[in-house]
Design an enzyme around this catalytic site. Structure first.
Site, PDB file in Angstrom:
ATOM      1  N   CYS A  12       0.832  -1.214   0.000  1.00 28.34           N
ATOM      2  CA  CYS A  12       0.000   0.000   0.000  1.00 28.34           C
ATOM      3  C   CYS A  12       0.864   1.261   0.000  1.00 28.34           C
ATOM      4  O   CYS A  12       2.054   1.233   0.301  1.00 28.34           O
ATOM      5  CB  CYS A  12      -0.911  -0.004   1.223  1.00 28.34           C
ATOM      6  SG  CYS A  12      -2.269   1.187   1.112  1.00 28.34           S
ATOM      7  N   ASP A  24      -5.354  -2.876  11.590  1.00 27.63           N
ATOM      8  CA  ASP A  24      -4.164  -2.037  11.637  1.00 27.63           C
ATOM      9  C   ASP A  24      -4.008  -1.518  13.060  1.00 27.63           C
ATOM     10  O   ASP A  24      -4.922  -1.619  13.889  1.00 27.63           O
ATOM     11  CB  ASP A  24      -4.310  -0.877  10.645  1.00 27.63           C
ATOM     12  CG  ASP A  24      -2.991  -0.215  10.293  1.00 27.63           C
ATOM     13  OD1 ASP A  24      -1.949  -0.646  10.831  1.00 27.63           O
ATOM     14  OD2 ASP A  24      -2.991   0.721   9.486  1.00 27.63           O
TER      15      ASP A  24
END
Length: 216
Positions: free
Chosen positions: A8, A132
């Site tokens: 990402c 996360d």
């Protein structure tokens, strides 16, 4: 089972090529203006054209204006949307597109196994649940979280595919995979030399470790 890999926060064509050549399954573009990895739809559309078939493009948002999401859908054509802020179920489903719902583990209400699992269950339409660490940066902080907080989610037979993120790199990802067996992992800072600048060597090393952990 093979662990899928998403890289990402990509901002450069060369880094996309490195991720693809190393075997990444997906790449992520960040559309959060406060991020150091932020791209405009025009920038992302140009990069998207360099992504080959069978590699997914994921568009990351944090509490976006619906018009901004629609602009990305029209101009970039992502395969998945990723909502990383405080988006409601309606916020995630209103576009009729497949999406990942991210949870910032350790945030208030997401700091116990049962509280985290309860929050996840509301997003049963998600293509996956991404976990996360809790930080002001909304991802890409390089911080890990206590994986024990995923215990109730992992035991839930109705859980969506688990995507593990937060402080992962070539040094610690094997242990995480062996213990948690996530559907996928999502990395950003763990394969960077600077925010938005990926390292081909770090990506290659990461992919080798993942394949070894999978027993491939």
């Amino acid at each position: 089972m093979r662990t899928r890999v998403k890289i990402c926060g990509l901002t450069r064509e060369a880094d996309i090529a490195s991720a693809v050549q190393a075997g990444a399954d997906a790449i992520g573009f960040v559309f959060y203006p406060r991020s150091k990895r932020y791209l405009t739809p025009v920038q992302a559309a140009a990069l998207r054209r360099t992504v080959p078939a069978f590699v997914d493009v994921v568009a990351l948002f944090v509490d976006p204006d619906p018009a901004d999401v629609r602009a990305v859908l029209e101009q970039v054509g992502p395969d998945l949307l990723q909502f990383h802020g405080n988006e409601s179920v309606q916020d995630c489903t209103r576009y009729g597109a497949r999406f990942l719902r991210a949870f910032r583990v350790g945030a208030p209400g997401l700091d116990t196994p049962d509280g985290l699992a309860e929050s996840c269950r509301a997003y049963s339409e998600a293509a996956g649940w991404l976990f996360d660490s809790y930080s002001a940066a909304y991802g890409g902080s390089g911080q890990a979280f206590d994986h024990a907080l995923l215990s109730t989610v992992r035991a839930d037979t109705a859980a969506r595919p688990i995507v593990l993120s937060g402080g992962l790199n070539a040094d610690n990802v094997a242990a995480a995979i062996q213990v948690l067996r996530p559907w996928a992992i999502d990395l950003s800072s763990g394969v960077e030399t600077a925010p938005g600048v990926k390292s081909a060597d770090k990506i290659d090393a990461l992919m080798r470790v993942v394949r070894q952990a999978d027993g491939c």
